[in-house]
Design a protein around this motif. Structure first.
Motif, PDB file in Angstrom:
ATOM      1  N   GLU A  11      45.636  70.246  -1.014  1.00 28.53           N
ATOM      2  CA  GLU A  11      46.846  70.731  -1.285  1.00 28.53           C
ATOM      3  C   GLU A  11      47.780  70.409  -0.138  1.00 28.53           C
ATOM      4  OE1 GLU A  11      45.523  74.405  -4.175  1.00 28.53           O
ATOM      5  OE2 GLU A  11      46.006  74.730  -2.106  1.00 28.53           O
ATOM      6  N   LEU A  12      46.969  69.767   0.823  1.00 30.75           N
ATOM      7  CA  LEU A  12      47.902  69.229   2.046  1.00 30.75           C
ATOM      8  C   LEU A  12      47.928  67.873   2.354  1.00 30.75           C
ATOM      9  CD1 LEU A  12      45.966  71.744   4.599  1.00 30.75           C
ATOM     10  CD2 LEU A  12      48.445  72.017   3.667  1.00 30.75           C
ATOM     11  N   SER A  13      49.182  67.523   2.956  1.00 28.06           N
ATOM     12  CA  SER A  13      49.326  65.977   3.345  1.00 28.06           C
ATOM     13  C   SER A  13      48.475  65.571   4.426  1.00 28.06           C
ATOM     14  CB  SER A  13      50.805  65.763   3.695  1.00 28.06           C
ATOM     15  OG  SER A  13      51.019  66.354   4.899  1.00 28.06           O
ATOM     16  N   GLY A  14      48.333  64.171   4.920  1.00 28.53           N
ATOM     17  CA  GLY A  14      47.479  63.843   5.903  1.00 28.53           C
ATOM     18  C   GLY A  14      48.075  64.605   7.058  1.00 28.53           C
ATOM     19  N   GLY A  15      49.083  64.506   7.302  1.00 30.46           N
ATOM     20  CA  GLY A  15      49.749  65.045   8.500  1.00 30.46           C
ATOM     21  C   GLY A  15      49.259  66.538   8.820  1.00 30.46           C
ATOM     22  N   GLN A  16      49.516  67.143   7.653  1.00 29.59           N
ATOM     23  CA  GLN A  16      49.032  68.531   7.650  1.00 29.59           C
ATOM     24  C   GLN A  16      47.576  68.956   8.170  1.00 29.59           C
ATOM     25  OE1 GLN A  16      50.872  69.643   3.956  1.00 29.59           O
ATOM     26  NE2 GLN A  16      53.024  70.088   4.748  1.00 29.59           N
ATOM     27  N   LYS A  17      46.804  67.989   7.094  1.00 29.93           N
ATOM     28  CA  LYS A  17      45.519  68.009   7.388  1.00 29.93           C
ATOM     29  C   LYS A  17      45.058  67.880   8.684  1.00 29.93           C
ATOM     30  CE  LYS A  17      44.329  65.930   3.286  1.00 29.93           C
ATOM     31  NZ  LYS A  17      43.701  64.983   2.348  1.00 29.93           N
ATOM     32  N   GLN A  18      45.594  66.909   9.622  1.00 29.71           N
ATOM     33  CA  GLN A  18      45.115  66.674  10.862  1.00 29.71           C
ATOM     34  C   GLN A  18      45.605  67.576  11.690  1.00 29.71           C
ATOM     35  OE1 GLN A  18      42.927  65.153  11.805  1.00 29.71           O
ATOM     36  NE2 GLN A  18      43.366  63.128  12.324  1.00 29.71           N
ATOM     37  N   ARG A  19      46.811  68.345  11.391  1.00 33.44           N
ATOM     38  CA  ARG A  19      47.238  69.706  12.068  1.00 33.44           C
ATOM     39  C   ARG A  19      46.291  70.807  12.089  1.00 33.44           C
ATOM     40  NH1 ARG A  19      53.469  70.525  11.323  1.00 33.44           N
ATOM     41  NH2 ARG A  19      53.674  68.507  10.257  1.00 33.44           N
ATOM     42  N   VAL A  20      45.554  71.018  10.678  1.00 31.47           N
ATOM     43  CA  VAL A  20      44.639  71.738  10.738  1.00 31.47           C
ATOM     44  C   VAL A  20      43.551  71.606  11.372  1.00 31.47           C
ATOM     45  CG1 VAL A  20      43.051  73.110   8.923  1.00 31.47           C
ATOM     46  CG2 VAL A  20      45.273  72.522   8.273  1.00 31.47           C
ATOM     47  N   ALA A  21      43.246  70.098  11.325  1.00 32.67           N
ATOM     48  CA  ALA A  21      41.969  69.869  12.295  1.00 32.67           C
ATOM     49  C   ALA A  21      42.159  70.286  13.703  1.00 32.67           C
ATOM     50  CB  ALA A  21      41.686  68.319  12.140  1.00 32.67           C
ATOM     51  N   ILE A  22      43.481  69.944  14.135  1.00 31.13           N
ATOM     52  CA  ILE A  22      43.571  70.114  15.681  1.00 31.13           C
ATOM     53  C   ILE A  22      43.549  71.652  15.838  1.00 31.13           C
ATOM     54  CG2 ILE A  22      45.529  70.183  17.395  1.00 31.13           C
ATOM     55  CD1 ILE A  22      46.360  67.502  15.983  1.00 31.13           C
ATOM     56  N   ALA A  23      44.098  72.548  14.920  1.00 34.66           N
ATOM     57  CA  ALA A  23      43.980  73.872  15.092  1.00 34.66           C
ATOM     58  C   ALA A  23      42.510  74.180  14.950  1.00 34.66           C
ATOM     59  CB  ALA A  23      44.700  74.571  13.981  1.00 34.66           C
ATOM     60  N   ARG A  24      41.900  73.691  14.296  1.00 33.37           N
ATOM     61  CA  ARG A  24      40.314  74.018  14.256  1.00 33.37           C
ATOM     62  C   ARG A  24      39.765  73.740  15.548  1.00 33.37           C
ATOM     63  NH1 ARG A  24      36.711  70.824   9.803  1.00 33.37           N
ATOM     64  NH2 ARG A  24      37.501  68.975  11.193  1.00 33.37           N
ATOM     65  N   ALA A  25      39.922  72.594  16.205  1.00 32.70           N
ATOM     66  CA  ALA A  25      39.511  71.928  17.393  1.00 32.70           C
ATOM     67  C   ALA A  25      39.869  73.042  18.675  1.00 32.70           C
ATOM     68  CB  ALA A  25      39.810  70.715  17.696  1.00 32.70           C
ATOM     69  N   LEU A  26      41.058  73.649  18.377  1.00 28.88           N
ATOM     70  CA  LEU A  26      41.444  74.046  19.517  1.00 28.88           C
ATOM     71  C   LEU A  26      41.114  75.895  19.541  1.00 28.88           C
ATOM     72  CD1 LEU A  26      44.963  72.629  19.833  1.00 28.88           C
ATOM     73  CD2 LEU A  26      43.418  72.570  21.498  1.00 28.88           C
ATOM     74  N   VAL A  27      40.929  76.249  18.332  1.00 26.62           N
ATOM     75  CA  VAL A  27      40.833  77.728  18.146  1.00 26.62           C
ATOM     76  C   VAL A  27      39.686  78.504  18.885  1.00 26.62           C
ATOM     77  CG1 VAL A  27      39.120  77.914  16.073  1.00 26.62           C
ATOM     78  CG2 VAL A  27      40.986  79.499  16.234  1.00 26.62           C
ATOM     79  N   LYS A  28      38.456  78.067  19.332  1.00 29.08           N
ATOM     80  CA  LYS A  28      37.800  78.547  20.042  1.00 29.08           C
ATOM     81  C   LYS A  28      37.927  78.340  21.828  1.00 29.08           C
ATOM     82  CE  LYS A  28      34.530  74.632  19.491  1.00 29.08           C
ATOM     83  NZ  LYS A  28      33.221  74.469  18.928  1.00 29.08           N
TER      84      LYS A  28
END
Ligand SMILES: Nc1ncnc2c1ncn2[C@@H]1O[C@H](COP(=O)(O)OP(=O)(O)OP(=O)(O)O)[C@@H](O)[C@H]1O
Ligand SMILES: [Mg+2]
Lengths: 249, 415
Positions: A165-182
Motif C-alpha cells: 500500500e506504499l509507493s516506491g519512495g515510501q517503501k524505501q523510507r520504511v527500509a531506511i527507518a528499519r535500517a536506522l531504528v536499532k
C-alpha cells in the motif's frame, strides 16, 4: 616527559584507529562462475571513519554491490582482509557474521526487501526486536522508537500500511527507518534510489543525509547515477573492481 | 513473537494453498477418527453380542472341555454348593446358569444339518443371556418340555416352522447313536449370526433324561457380571480360588478367551487404521514439504533480508515451522470437527452393515447383524490431532533448514 609525550602520541593514534569503522586491506573478490572466473574486486584498500557519508559511484558491473556486501559482512573476500568495528570478518563463521551484522549494520537495498505481511511500523519494530530476541535483554520503548523513526522519515501517518500500500519512495523510507531504528554504527545502502524517480531519489537521499548529521550514523551508499553523486561527503569512484578516484567535499 | 506473526500471516496470505493442504490433513484425521469409531463400535457390538448370546462373561468348566471340543459329553460335572457360593461371592457377580452343550445333527424331512445343542435351565438362562428377547415366533423353553428353540437362519435352511417336528441325532457318552425328538417351540433372530444358524436350545432337565445323564450334570457354568472389563481379571482369581482352596479341577475362561478371533480382529483393525492414517499423513507430509519449498522460493528476498538483518538460521527455521505447524493445527481442527460430526452421526444414527454389504457379515464371521453404532473415542481425537501437527512440524524441518541456509547475498539479489 619523554615517556608522557610518547604515551599521548600513542593515545592519539589509538583514537584515530578507533574512529576507523571499516578497513579493507588489499581486498580481492573473484567469483567462480563455472569455468570462467570473474574478478569483481581487484585490490581495494579503504578506511572508513565513523560518521562519514560515503558514496560509491561507478558504472554497472564495476563491483559496487560486491564491495558493499563485503563491508556489510554478507560475504567474505577471496583475498585480503576486511575489518568491521574491530572484527576481522575473514575469521568469522556464518553465525558470527550474522551477529556482527545484527549488532552493527543496517541495510537498505534497491528492491526495498520489506516483509510484505508486516505493516510499515511492524517492519521497523521487527528489526529492533530481533536483537532483543537474540541476546535476551528486551529493547526498551521499542514502540516509541519505531514510531518516532518513521515519523522522522516522514511516514508518521502511514504506520499501519502494508508494503503493497506504499509507493516506491515510501517503501524505501520504511527500509531506511528499519535500517536506522536499532541505531547501528553503519548503514549500507546499495543503489537505494535506482528504482525511484529523481524527485523521490532526492528526498530519500536528503533523509539519509539528515540522519547522518543527526545520529552520526556512518552511511555508505552506492549509485551509478551521476545526479545522485553530488550528495556525497566523500566520493569513491570504482571501475573494473578498483577505486579510480577519491574525493572529499 | 514477530516470528509467529510473520508465520501466521503468511499462512493466511496464501489461503488457497493453506486450505488445500489443511484439507488433506483434515481428511486424514477425519477418516482416521471415523474408522476408529466404526471399528470400536463394531468390536463393542461383537463382544457384547458374544457375551449376551453365547459366552456370557465367564465360563467355568473342566479344563478338558476347553482343550477338546469334540466330545463335550465326556467332560461333565455337577456344580457343588461351595463352587456356586464361590462364584456368587465374586465382586460384580450378577447371575449364573448351568449349560450342557453337545453336538448333534438336526434332521428335518430329508435335510440334515450339524448343530450345537445347548441344554439350558430356562429360568436362570434368562438372567444371563438375552436370547429370549429375540424370539420372532413361538415361545421360549419350558422346564421339562421337549420343545426346541432354533435360530431363524436354521429355520429357513431346514424350512421349519413353530409346531413342526424335529429330530436331533447325537452320539451318546458311550458312543452309540441316539435321538431326541420333539416340536419346534420358538424361532429367534438374534444379532449374533452364529446363534441364528448353528445353535439350538433345549430344556436341560429334558435333555438330561434323553441323554441318560443326571439332571444336575452339566459341562459349563456361565456367569454374567456387571462389567466386562473387570470380568477378565475375575476369571483368573476365580480359577485360583477354585483350583487352590477348593482343590477342584476347573478352568475359568472369560469372554475374551473365547473371542480370540475378535481380539485378533481388533488388533488388525487398529493396524489397518494406522496404515491408512500413515498413508494419508504421508500425502499430507508431501504437501507440507511442497508448501514450505514453494513459500521459501517465493520469499527468497525476504529470507535474504532477514539474514542481512542478522536473524539466525534457527529463527528462520522457526518461522517456517510455525507456519507448517499452523497448517497442521488448522487441518487437525477441521478434521477433528468433521470427525466429531461423523462420530455423532455414527453413535446416534448408526450404520447399517447389511445395507452396504448384504449378508457379508455372516460369511466373515463377524457376530453382528443390522446396524452398527459408533463409539466415542476421545483419545483418538487427541492422538490424530497431535499426529497431524507433529507430521506437519517434522516434515517442514528439512525444507526450512534448506531455506534458512541460503546464502544471504544470493537470496537478496535473487541469484
Ligand atoms: N555471484 C556472482 N557470480 C558471478 N559473477 C558475479 C557474481 N556477482 C557479481 N558478479 C560479477 O562481478 C562483477 C561486479 O558485480 P557487482 O554486482 O558488484 O557490480 P555493480 O557495480 O553492483 O553493478 P550494478 O550497477 O549492475 O549493480 C560483475 O561483472 C558481475 O557480473
Ligand atoms: Mg549492484
Amino acid at each position: 616527559m619523554l615517556v608522557v609525550s610518547l604515551n599521548s602520541e600513542k593515545k592519539i593514534n589509538q583514537k584515530l584507529e578507533n574512529s576507523v569503522l571499516v578497513s579493507l586491506d588489499s581486498v580481492k573478490k573473484t567469483y567462480e562462475d563455472g569455468k570462467i572466473s570473474v574478478r569483481a574486486l581487484r585490490g581495494i584498500d579503504l578506511k572508513i571513519a565513523e560518521g562519514e557519508f560515503t558514496t560509491v559511484y561507478g558504472p554497472s558491473g564495476s563491483g559496487k554491490t560486491t564491495l558493499l556486501n563485503l563491508i556489510g559482512a554478507l560475504d567474505k573476500p577471496s583475498e585480503g582482509q576486511v575489518k568491521i568495528n574491530g572484527s576481522i570478518i575473514n575469521e568469522l563463521d556464518r553465525n558470527g557474521l550474522a551477529l556482527l551484522r545484527r549488532d552493527n549494520i543496517g541495510f537498505v537495498f534497491q528492491s526495498y526487501n520489506l516483509i510484505p505481511v508486516l505493516t510499515a511500523y511492524e517492519n521497523v519494530e521487527f528489526a529492533l526486536k530481533i536483537s532483543s530476541s537474540n541476546n535476551g535483554n528486551p529493547v526498551r520503548n521499542s514502540k516509541e522508537r519505531s514510531a518516532q523513526i518513521l515519523e522522522q522519515v516522514g511516514l508518521g501517518d502511514m504506520l499501519d500500511r502494508r508494503p503493497n500500500e506504499l509507493s516506491g519512495g515510501q517503501k524505501q523510507r520504511v527500509a531506511i527507518a528499519r535500517a536506522l531504528v536499532k541505531e547501528p554504527r553503519l548503514v549500507l545502502a546499495d543503489e537505494p534510489t535506482a528504482n525511484l524517480d529523481s524527485k523521490t531519489s532526492k528526498e530519500v537521499l536528503e533523509i539519509m543525509l539528515e540522519m547522518n548529521s543527526k545520529l552520526k550514523t556512518t552511511f555508505i551508499f552506492s549509485t551509478h547515477d551521476p545526479m545522485v553523486m553530488e550528495y556525497a561527503g566523500r566520493l569513491l569512484e570504482i571501475r573494473d573492481g578498483k577505486i579510480t578516484r577519491e574525493e572529499r567535499r | 513473537m514477530y516470528l509467529s506473526k510473520i508465520a501466521l500471516r503468511n499462512l493466511f496470505r496464501r489461503s488457497g494453498r493453506t486450505l488445500i493442504i489443511a484439507g488433506v490433513l483434515a481428511f486424514a484425521i477425519f477418516f482416521a477418527i471415523i474408522l476408529e469409531t466404526f471399528m470400536a463400535g463394531m468390536m463393542e457390538m461383537s463382544f457384547s453380542n458374544i457375551i449376551d448370546f453365547d459366552s456370557a462373561h465367564l465360563q467355568i468348566a473342566r479344563p478338558e472341555l476347553f482343550a477338546d471340543n469334540e466330545d463335550p459329553l465326556d467332560h461333565l460335572f455337577t456344580p457343588t454348593e461351595e463352587v456356586l457360593t464361590e462364584i456368587e461371592k465374586l465382586p460384580g457377580f450378577v447371575a449364573t446358569t448351568p449349560v450342557l452343550d453337545f453336538s448333534a445333527n438336526m434332521l428335518a424331512g430329508r435335510e440334515e444339518y450339524p448343530v450345537r445343542v445347548r441344554a439350558a435351565a430356562p429360568a436362570s438362562f434368562k438372567e444371563v443371556f438375552r436370547y429370549q428377547d429375540y424370539l420372532i415366533e413361538g415361545d421360549f423353553l419350558q422346564a421339562g418340555d421337549s420343545g426346541l428353540v432354533i435360530g431363524m437362519n436354521l429355520a429357513e435352511i431346514l424350512d421349519l416352522q413353530v409346531g413342526d417336528f424335529y429330530t436331533l441325532l447325537f452320539r451318546e457318552e458311550g458312543g452309540s447313536l441316539n435321538t431326541i425328538q420333539g416340536e419346534i417351540l420358538g424361532i429367534a433372530a438374534t444379532p449374533e449370526p452364529g446363534m441364528n444358524l448353528g445353535t439350538v436350545i433345549i430344556d436341560q432337565s429334558f435333555a438330561a433324561s434323553a441323554l441318560g445323564v443326571s439332571s444336575s450334570e452339566i459341562n459349563q457354568l456361565k456367569v454374567k457380571m456387571t462389567d466386562r472389563h473387570s470380568a477378565v481379571a475375575r476369571s483368573e482369581s476365580l480359577e485360583k480360588q477354585l483350583t487352590g482352596s477348593l482343590a477342584k479341577d476347573f478352568q475359568v475362561n472369560s469372554w475374551r478367551d473365547v473371542s480370540d478371533m475378535l481380539v485378533a480382529m481388533e488388533v488388525w483393525g487398529q493396524l489397518e487404521t494406522y496404515f491408512i492414517v500413515a498413508l494419508i499423513l504421508l500425502v499430507g507430509a508431501i504437501g507440507i514439504i511442497n508448501v514450505v519449498v514453494l513459500s521459501s522460493l517465493e520469499r527468497v528476498e525476504e529470507i535474504g533480508m532477514m539474514k542481512a538483518m542478522g536473524l539466525s538460521e534457527k529463527q528462520i527455521v522457526k518461522i517456517f515451522s510455525i507456519e507448517a505447524s499452523g497448517l497442521g493445527v488448522i487441518g487437525g481442527l477441521i478434521g477433528a470437527g468433521l470427525g466429531a460430526v461423523g462420530t455423532y452421526l455414527l453413535v446416534n444414527i448408526g450404520f447399517d452393515l447389511q445395507l452396504l454389504y448384504g449378508d457379508i457379515t455372516l460369511e466373515l464371521g463377524i457376530p453382528i447383524l443390522g446396524t452398527i453404532y459408533g463409539v466415542w473415542k476421545p483419545q483418538s481425537f487427541i492422538i490424530f490431532f497431535t499426529l497431524a501437527v507433529t507430521v506437519a512440524l517434522i516434515s517442514s524441518l528439512i525444507p526450512s533448514y534448506w531455506a534458512a541456509r541460503k546464502d544471504p547475498v544470493d537470496a537478496i539479489y535473487h541469484r
